[in-house]
Design an enzyme around this catalytic site. Structure first.
Site, PDB file in Angstrom:
ATOM      1  N   HIS A  55       4.243   8.742  -1.614  1.00 45.84           N
ATOM      2  CA  HIS A  55       5.020   8.810  -0.370  1.00 45.84           C
ATOM      3  C   HIS A  55       5.525  10.220  -0.072  1.00 45.84           C
ATOM      4  O   HIS A  55       5.992  10.480   1.048  1.00 45.84           O
ATOM      5  CB  HIS A  55       6.222   7.866  -0.432  1.00 45.84           C
ATOM      6  CG  HIS A  55       5.861   6.419  -0.448  1.00 45.84           C
ATOM      7  ND1 HIS A  55       5.043   5.843   0.506  1.00 45.84           N
ATOM      8  CD2 HIS A  55       6.192   5.419  -1.315  1.00 45.84           C
ATOM      9  CE1 HIS A  55       4.896   4.557   0.236  1.00 45.84           C
ATOM     10  NE2 HIS A  55       5.581   4.272  -0.865  1.00 45.84           N
TER      11      HIS A  55
ATOM     12  N   ASP B 243      -1.726   0.708  -4.131  1.00 47.83           N
ATOM     13  CA  ASP B 243      -0.310   0.339  -4.063  1.00 47.83           C
ATOM     14  C   ASP B 243      -0.093  -0.482  -2.795  1.00 47.83           C
ATOM     15  O   ASP B 243      -0.731  -0.246  -1.767  1.00 47.83           O
ATOM     16  CB  ASP B 243       0.531   1.615  -4.017  1.00 47.83           C
ATOM     17  CG  ASP B 243       2.015   1.363  -4.160  1.00 47.83           C
ATOM     18  OD1 ASP B 243       2.612   0.876  -3.177  1.00 47.83           O
ATOM     19  OD2 ASP B 243       2.583   1.644  -5.222  1.00 47.83           O
TER      20      ASP B 243
ATOM     21  N   HIS C  14       2.210  -0.438  -0.742  1.00 45.55           N
ATOM     22  CA  HIS C  14       2.766   0.359   0.344  1.00 45.55           C
ATOM     23  C   HIS C  14       1.829   1.518   0.661  1.00 45.55           C
ATOM     24  O   HIS C  14       1.303   2.163  -0.249  1.00 45.55           O
ATOM     25  CB  HIS C  14       4.145   0.902  -0.047  1.00 45.55           C
ATOM     26  CG  HIS C  14       5.108  -0.170  -0.447  1.00 45.55           C
ATOM     27  ND1 HIS C  14       5.416  -0.437  -1.768  1.00 45.55           N
ATOM     28  CD2 HIS C  14       5.808  -1.054   0.297  1.00 45.55           C
ATOM     29  CE1 HIS C  14       6.282  -1.438  -1.823  1.00 45.55           C
ATOM     30  NE2 HIS C  14       6.532  -1.835  -0.583  1.00 45.55           N
TER      31      HIS C  14
ATOM     32  N   ASP D  51       2.268  -3.339  -7.240  1.00 42.19           N
ATOM     33  CA  ASP D  51       3.301  -4.110  -6.543  1.00 42.19           C
ATOM     34  C   ASP D  51       2.763  -5.095  -5.518  1.00 42.19           C
ATOM     35  O   ASP D  51       3.541  -5.743  -4.817  1.00 42.19           O
ATOM     36  CB  ASP D  51       4.345  -3.186  -5.896  1.00 42.19           C
ATOM     37  CG  ASP D  51       3.753  -1.933  -5.291  1.00 42.19           C
ATOM     38  OD1 ASP D  51       2.518  -1.787  -5.275  1.00 42.19           O
ATOM     39  OD2 ASP D  51       4.535  -1.077  -4.841  1.00 42.19           O
TER      40      ASP D  51
END
Length: 319
Positions: free
Chosen positions: A127, A164, A166, A253
């Site tokens: 990120h 991931d 996200h 996740d």
């Protein structure tokens, strides 16, 4: 059995995020224990971290940003840029160790001392943008590794696979104008998940148009949907791009037991994804894969997920 590296350093646990933060030091302890309990440690080449040189960090991050980050830790601030980015005075140094350990892995891979590797690092990275910390991330580990490969070793085409749950907004942001790095991400749909980026029409820009591929997945979907979408989107993209090395942003996740998303992947699905990644590496990049930990917060599941991940690397057939 392959020469598989395992980057793990107990100092990574010195990055403290506070009592109620999901990105906790125990994540790494669970990963290490899972790999140990599976009887895999003796088959791995263990690697401890050394700090990254600043010239490699600055291939990706603006110098004023790095200086702000260092000063914030030195001044004892408990947050950096966003409320998600909780930290402690040691966080800057540990983030340097995360990057440095990954670059040590890359050195050994290129020298032929490793065939592939899993890097169990904290803080995560995907990120982090060039000048902004986001989503628990400070330095973009996978992006720095890609630029390091290109600048130090002359690798031309780097493929990044990010599973991931996200979207890796930072990695996309850094490479969206670049045709030498193909960034692929499969993640929960941005209408329902942090950070709100990663829609299908985000395909890169300028010279990098067509070298970003996003596969957003609606909440509630799981194994069947992921397998179908990866076969439709990722595999043809890499068949055309033919990466010389594959870097993986390995976030766990999307597991059904992880409360950070509404995606319902099984443990077996994560193995299927990684088996396909190593198959592509065998076909295009002489088996060279460096996998770097991102998310994954279900502490009871991380041990088996990490052990399976490493076992696939150990047993992958090389090109």
């Amino acid at each position: 059995m392959n020469k598989t590296g395992f980057l793990y350093d107990e100092r990574y646990q010195l990055h403290k995020t506070g009592r109620y933060h999901p990105e906790v030091p125990e994540r790494l302890a669970r990963i290490y224990q899972g790999i140990k309990d599976a009887g895999l440690l003796s088959n791995l080449i263990l690697i401890a971290a050394s700090p990254a040189e600043m010239k490699w960090i600055e291939l990706v991050h603006d110098r004023p940003y790095v200086q702000r980050f260092e000063a914030a830790c030195r001044n004892g601030e408990s947050m950096f840029d966003t409320p998600d980015n909780q930290m402690c005075p040691q966080t800057y140094e540990i983030a340097l160790l995360a990057v440095g350990g990954i670059l040590d892995v890359v050195d050994r891979l290129i020298a032929g001392k490793l065939d592939n590797a899993f890097c169990a690092v904290r803080p995560p990275g995907h990120h982090a943008e060039a000048n902004k910390a986001m989503g628990f991330c400070y330095f973009n580990n996978v992006a720095i590794a890609a630029r390091y490969l290109q600048n130090r070793y002359g690798i031309v085409r780097v493929g990044i696979v990010d599973f991931d749950v996200h979207h890796g907004n930072g990695t996309q942001h850094i490479f969206e104008g670049d045709s030498t790095v193909f960034y692929y991400s499969i993640h929960e749909h941005p209408s329902f998940a942090y950070p709100g980026t990663g829609r299908e029409f985000e395909n890169g820009k300028d010279f990098g148009y067509g070298y970003t591929k996003n596969t957003p997945v609606l909440p509630g979907q799981g194994d069947a949907e992921y397998k179908q979408l990866i076969q439709k989107d990722l595999i043809p993209a890499f068949d055309a791009f033919k990466p010389e090395i594959i870097l993986v942003s390995a976030g766990f996740d999307a597991h059904v037991d992880d409360e950070m998303s509404d995606i319902k992947l099984s443990t077996e699905a994560f193995s299927w994804i990684m088996q396909n990644v190593v198959a592509m590496a065998r076909q295009y990049s002489q088996g060279r894969v460096v996998s770097i930990l991102e998310g994954g917060y279900a502490l009871k599941r991380l041990p088996e997920l990490a052990a399976n991940h490493v076992e696939i690397l150990l047993n992958a057939q090389l090109g």
